[in-house]
Scaffold this active site. Sequence first.
Site, short mmCIF file in Angstrom:
data_model
loop_
_atom_site.label_atom_id
_atom_site.label_comp_id
_atom_site.label_asym_id
_atom_site.label_seq_id
_atom_site.Cartn_x
_atom_site.Cartn_y
_atom_site.Cartn_z
N SER A 1 0.82 -1.21 0.00
CA SER A 1 0.00 0.00 0.00
C SER A 1 0.86 1.27 0.00
O SER A 1 0.34 2.37 -0.19
CB SER A 1 -0.97 0.01 1.19
OG SER A 1 -0.25 0.03 2.40
N HIS A 2 2.16 1.13 0.23
CA HIS A 2 3.06 2.28 0.13
C HIS A 2 4.13 2.08 -0.94
O HIS A 2 5.16 2.73 -0.91
CB HIS A 2 3.70 2.59 1.47
CG HIS A 2 2.73 3.20 2.43
ND1 HIS A 2 2.01 2.46 3.31
CD2 HIS A 2 2.33 4.49 2.60
CE1 HIS A 2 1.21 3.27 4.01
NE2 HIS A 2 1.38 4.49 3.60
N GLU B 1 -6.18 0.54 2.42
CA GLU B 1 -6.71 -0.82 2.55
C GLU B 1 -8.16 -0.89 2.10
O GLU B 1 -8.59 -1.88 1.48
CB GLU B 1 -6.60 -1.30 4.00
CG GLU B 1 -5.17 -1.54 4.45
CD GLU B 1 -5.09 -1.89 5.93
OE1 GLU B 1 -5.40 -3.03 6.28
OE2 GLU B 1 -4.74 -1.00 6.73
#
Lengths: 342, 342
Positions: free
Chosen positions: A46-47, A187
């Site tokens: 997610s990063h 998320e």
Amino acid sequence: MTETTLAIGELEQLVEEILRKGGLSPLHAGAVTRVIVAGERDACKSHGVYRIEGCLRTIKAGKVVPDAEPALTSDGTAIVRVDARGGFANAAFELGAPVLAEKARTMGLAALVINDCTHFAALWPEVEALAELGLAAMAMCPSYASVAPAGGSAPLLGTNPFAFGWPRRDKDPYVFDFATSVAARGEIELHRRAGKTLPEGWAIDPDGNPTTDPEAALAGAMLPFGGHKGSAISTMVELLAGVMIGDLTSPEALEALGTTTLAPAHGELILAFDPARFAQGRAGDPMARAEVLFEAFAGQGARLPSQRRFAARAKARAEGIRLSADEMALLERLREQGLEAV
Amino acid sequence: MTETTLAIGELEQLVEEILRKGGLSPLHAGAVTRVIVAGERDACKSHGVYRIEGCLRTIKAGKVVPDAEPALTSDGTAIVRVDARGGFANAAFELGAPVLAEKARTMGLAALVINDCTHFAALWPEVEALAELGLAAMAMCPSYASVAPAGGSAPLLGTNPFAFGWPRRDKDPYVFDFATSVAARGEIELHRRAGKTLPEGWAIDPDGNPTTDPEAALAGAMLPFGGHKGSAISTMVELLAGVMIGDLTSPEALEALGTTTLAPAHGELILAFDPARFAQGRAGDPMARAEVLFEAFAGQGARLPSQRRFAARAKARAEGIRLSADEMALLERLREQGLEAV
């Protein structure tokens, strides 16, 4: 589908090329590349490269100054300040971190205030960088209003990340970094893209009722972790890393930005503590004493936070970073088309 | 049963008399009385007169130095240190707070380290005292091992309270103070005394299985709030307010004390921030900007933390403190019998 394996340095070259083509100055392209590739390297998807598009969209929308020169001011106090001048926060942090570390060593503790930055990426790069210098650190920042406070019904707080690092000798530091919402917005976005419902307790819909639908959650509000306690910590982040440092709170950041799809502009607060200075004159070496605590975690089968991330990092260093065909296609497209692609 | 209403000052006189009869020096009897009566005044029963017996038991067991003279040291750093010399923490805090406030105003932020104290009472008196001086503050301390880390099976962390305060003009400050366990140990104890079962998710039994039985919970381990996030914050408290300040962690405090029924000895860490100094040169008054945030809470029906406590305080100031016949009988017995009664 075939996967591609890139060495960390190869992925860095590719991401930096994309970001420079997108208009970032070498200073910012380098700093942003480092955190994006660090995310991918640590299997923190997610990063990782997923964030490049948002970064380019923010540039394209004119919501970040792509060639800002961050400016540092430091006086006799324990505060060092970096004015990011509308640029991404990462280069501002890299400029301020050594001065923060020096102040923490001299005064025992110190604060780095980053103002007028566009925030991008996680906060663990900050606390890890300080842990590498032998310092304990806390980092926090608002985001934009997307979380309802405990007992509330509409977005007010940000997902307000809170991170902490503790240095360890010859070991990966003790590090945690989490959203003060039950889940990170990323998320929920990933659930939406995958067509999955959310676990209960993550969000409320626009009418303030509980929902498991990612679309309704994104239109409504996320919930803080841990009920009123998490809500209180998130509020503390608004006060210290928004109001106190003279920068935007999450509702103000959302109002200024007008959308939740770009990287928000606000400030960031990082505190650094020198354990050697704090422990001076007391019995016991703090580094050794912390290890006793960490061993007790392992002794009852409890994981330390970030262990999975460090394991992925070790693997990536040894074997390279594996990217899916989709991810490679995205990177190729961004390299060829630049801001046209977003 | 008839209730008795005492003015705040009357209850203070009575509690102070009990504590002096119990052997506390005037310095400590005064400081401990102030926090116990503040708890009762704020309808915060778990920190009210209920705590006097534990205080006396700790004195009787020789686990606190009842006439310790706290000693302050301050150098050119942002750290002020008070050696409580084995006494209760409250007098040590009262000694250190003005110096901490002065340092925070000069340097922007500062830390008060209290070492070798016996901790007693909540942390909100600390952050409220600093908020009254116009400062934002964080306070934290270990307790004794009674909470299993997320993913663990046995006591390791303390209930490790974490408190924060933000000053407000002409209003009660924004204050939260909570145990990083799902519930405070005192709440489980109150369930046990009342013969009530615990809500699910509060605790595990000695075999590491979930339990709702207060006896099994007290013999097993409590759980951190908010899963791995609360567990991480509790661990941060062990590291900063135990290891870093050269004082006992919760497992060490339990080992040193040998029981969970007395007040634990360890240290305490308080950080103070001067919002005026942090906001200097930036647009907007931080006090006024914080009010905008607080109004938005009220606007969507969300309570600020401590609101109930402040309402009870206003009522107690106007109408006095109401004590049950049982509570009055306890106070009378303690006044007559002193340490013989515990």
